[in-house]
Design a protein around this motif. Sequence first.
Motif, PDB file in Angstrom:
ATOM      1  N   ALA A  12      62.732 101.109  91.104  1.00 56.74           N
ATOM      2  CA  ALA A  12      63.247  99.761  91.346  1.00 56.74           C
ATOM      3  C   ALA A  12      64.099  99.283  90.174  1.00 56.74           C
ATOM      4  O   ALA A  12      65.181  98.720  90.364  1.00 56.74           O
ATOM      5  N   VAL A  13      63.607  99.501  88.947  1.00 53.95           N
ATOM      6  CA  VAL A  13      64.359  99.091  87.763  1.00 53.95           C
ATOM      7  C   VAL A  13      65.691  99.836  87.705  1.00 53.95           C
ATOM      8  O   VAL A  13      66.737  99.249  87.391  1.00 53.95           O
ATOM      9  N   MET A  14      65.667 101.125  88.037  1.00 52.69           N
ATOM     10  CA  MET A  14      66.906 101.909  88.039  1.00 52.69           C
ATOM     11  C   MET A  14      67.885 101.374  89.074  1.00 52.69           C
ATOM     12  O   MET A  14      69.076 101.170  88.788  1.00 52.69           O
ATOM     13  N   ALA A  15      67.395 101.124  90.294  1.00 47.98           N
ATOM     14  CA  ALA A  15      68.277 100.676  91.370  1.00 47.98           C
ATOM     15  C   ALA A  15      68.914  99.332  91.048  1.00 47.98           C
ATOM     16  O   ALA A  15      70.141  99.175  91.081  1.00 47.98           O
ATOM     17  N   PHE A  16      68.077  98.361  90.715  1.00 51.53           N
ATOM     18  CA  PHE A  16      68.611  97.021  90.464  1.00 51.53           C
ATOM     19  C   PHE A  16      69.389  96.975  89.154  1.00 51.53           C
ATOM     20  O   PHE A  16      70.356  96.211  89.029  1.00 51.53           O
ATOM     21  N   GLY A  17      68.965  97.788  88.178  1.00 52.64           N
ATOM     22  CA  GLY A  17      69.709  97.851  86.928  1.00 52.64           C
ATOM     23  C   GLY A  17      71.104  98.413  87.131  1.00 52.64           C
ATOM     24  O   GLY A  17      72.085  97.890  86.599  1.00 52.64           O
ATOM     25  N   LEU A  18      71.202  99.484  87.938  1.00 48.67           N
ATOM     26  CA  LEU A  18      72.517 100.064  88.218  1.00 48.67           C
ATOM     27  C   LEU A  18      73.394  99.088  88.988  1.00 48.67           C
ATOM     28  O   LEU A  18      74.593  98.954  88.711  1.00 48.67           O
ATOM     29  N   TRP A  19      72.821  98.380  89.958  1.00 51.97           N
ATOM     30  CA  TRP A  19      73.613  97.396  90.697  1.00 51.97           C
ATOM     31  C   TRP A  19      74.067  96.263  89.783  1.00 51.97           C
ATOM     32  O   TRP A  19      75.085  95.635  90.043  1.00 51.97           O
ATOM     33  N   GLY A  20      73.293  96.014  88.722  1.00 53.79           N
ATOM     34  CA  GLY A  20      73.669  94.963  87.784  1.00 53.79           C
ATOM     35  C   GLY A  20      74.838  95.327  86.890  1.00 53.79           C
ATOM     36  O   GLY A  20      75.623  94.455  86.505  1.00 53.79           O
ATOM     37  N   ILE A  21      74.951  96.611  86.559  1.00 54.72           N
ATOM     38  CA  ILE A  21      76.024  97.022  85.636  1.00 54.72           C
ATOM     39  C   ILE A  21      77.174  97.741  86.335  1.00 54.72           C
ATOM     40  O   ILE A  21      78.153  98.126  85.692  1.00 54.72           O
ATOM     41  N   ILE A  22      77.083  97.909  87.651  1.00 53.29           N
ATOM     42  CA  ILE A  22      78.126  98.652  88.366  1.00 53.29           C
ATOM     43  C   ILE A  22      79.512  98.015  88.271  1.00 53.29           C
ATOM     44  O   ILE A  22      80.525  98.719  88.423  1.00 53.29           O
ATOM     45  N   PRO A  23      79.631  96.693  87.992  1.00 58.43           N
ATOM     46  CA  PRO A  23      80.992  96.158  87.803  1.00 58.43           C
ATOM     47  C   PRO A  23      81.775  96.867  86.699  1.00 58.43           C
ATOM     48  O   PRO A  23      83.008  96.912  86.755  1.00 58.43           O
ATOM     49  N   ILE A  24      81.087  97.426  85.708  1.00 60.79           N
ATOM     50  CA  ILE A  24      81.779  98.193  84.668  1.00 60.79           C
ATOM     51  C   ILE A  24      82.529  99.366  85.309  1.00 60.79           C
ATOM     52  O   ILE A  24      83.671  99.678  84.942  1.00 60.79           O
ATOM     53  N   TYR A  25      81.879  99.998  86.271  1.00 61.16           N
ATOM     54  CA  TYR A  25      82.493 101.132  86.964  1.00 61.16           C
ATOM     55  C   TYR A  25      83.763 100.686  87.689  1.00 61.16           C
ATOM     56  O   TYR A  25      84.795 101.374  87.660  1.00 61.16           O
ATOM     57  N   TRP A  26      83.683  99.514  88.345  1.00 61.14           N
ATOM     58  CA  TRP A  26      84.858  99.029  89.064  1.00 61.14           C
ATOM     59  C   TRP A  26      85.990  98.700  88.100  1.00 61.14           C
ATOM     60  O   TRP A  26      87.170  98.873  88.438  1.00 61.14           O
ATOM     61  N   LYS A  27      85.652  98.215  86.922  1.00 58.39           N
ATOM     62  CA  LYS A  27      86.695  97.960  85.919  1.00 58.39           C
ATOM     63  C   LYS A  27      87.383  99.262  85.510  1.00 58.39           C
ATOM     64  O   LYS A  27      88.596  99.287  85.279  1.00 58.39           O
ATOM     65  N   TRP A  28      86.592 100.327  85.401  1.00 65.18           N
ATOM     66  CA  TRP A  28      87.161 101.620  84.998  1.00 65.18           C
ATOM     67  C   TRP A  28      88.175 102.133  86.010  1.00 65.18           C
ATOM     68  O   TRP A  28      89.140 102.800  85.645  1.00 65.18           O
ATOM     69  N   ILE A  29      87.926 101.885  87.293  1.00 64.07           N
ATOM     70  CA  ILE A  29      88.854 102.395  88.312  1.00 64.07           C
ATOM     71  C   ILE A  29      89.657 101.257  88.933  1.00 64.07           C
ATOM     72  O   ILE A  29      90.213 101.408  90.023  1.00 64.07           O
ATOM     73  N   GLY A  30      89.725 100.130  88.234  1.00 62.49           N
ATOM     74  CA  GLY A  30      90.437  98.973  88.765  1.00 62.49           C
ATOM     75  C   GLY A  30      91.905  99.223  89.022  1.00 62.49           C
ATOM     76  O   GLY A  30      92.509  98.581  89.888  1.00 62.49           O
TER      77      GLY A  30
END
Length: 290
Positions: A12-30
């Motif tokens: 659960a911590v992994m799933a919600f933690g990843l969803w919390g920081i995934i905007p960084i990924y979108w910035k990388w491929i923006g």
Amino acid sequence: MTRPPTSALLSAVMAFGLWGIIPIYWKWIGHLGADVAVAQRVVWTMALTLPLLLLRGELGQWLRELRRADVLRTHSLAAVLLGVNWGTFVWAALHGHLVECSLGYFLNPLLNVVIGYLLLGERLSRGQRVSVALASCGVLLQMLAVGRPPWIALVLAFSFGFYGLVRRQSVQGPLTGLATESLVALPLAGGFLIWQSLHGRAVFGDGGGLDLALVLGLGVVTTVPLLGFAHAARKLPFSLLGLLQFLAPTGQFLLGVLAFGEALSPLSLVAFAFIWTAIAIFCMDLRRKR
């Protein structure tokens, strides 16, 4: 109370933690653009779910379920709602609206309560009524703070809330359901990418190793947290799962304010205070019921 399994808690911590920081990924491929990023996400999610279905021994069952018209209808609607949610989130993250995205996902569990009450005949407890009222006040204050309805937050909350409602009608599990939704959306996503490529758009970025790896990784960042969430949802008490899910919008909020420098006016802060108070009451009510 039985202690929850460590693996479920970590999932659960992994799933919600990843969803919390995934905007960084979108910035990388923006630089690809939100439309291309979402289309690539569909393609590579499909590419990853197929071998996972094979490894889990669910491929045959999934293929049989695809013959059912009700499954295809349900997941076609789910794919539309998920596409709206993904597209809105990626566009907003790339255009400096991450704080408003977090507002949408803070509101989502409270909206689920309202959906259950209005459409499923579920009863609202006193704590839930207070939570919904406080959250409504928070939305109104945010509307005053930004001078417009917080449409990004509302689109995210409603699309994901109704996505959950539609998925309740399906016999498919998290992985098979995601595979069906990806399959339904694949012709549109693939056709869009081909069309854009033929018109000279770089749908794989600059063609370098980093861009290619980021595009291929879209399947991983979509599927891995979903499977972690599915494992946690089966093993954890609902009250604990409900509390942990707020890790995701908390991460998005902190990224928006601290990492990406998004503005947060005093009135917006008051609006979020109403939302956070509503969430606290909501979580206490869940724990009391448990």
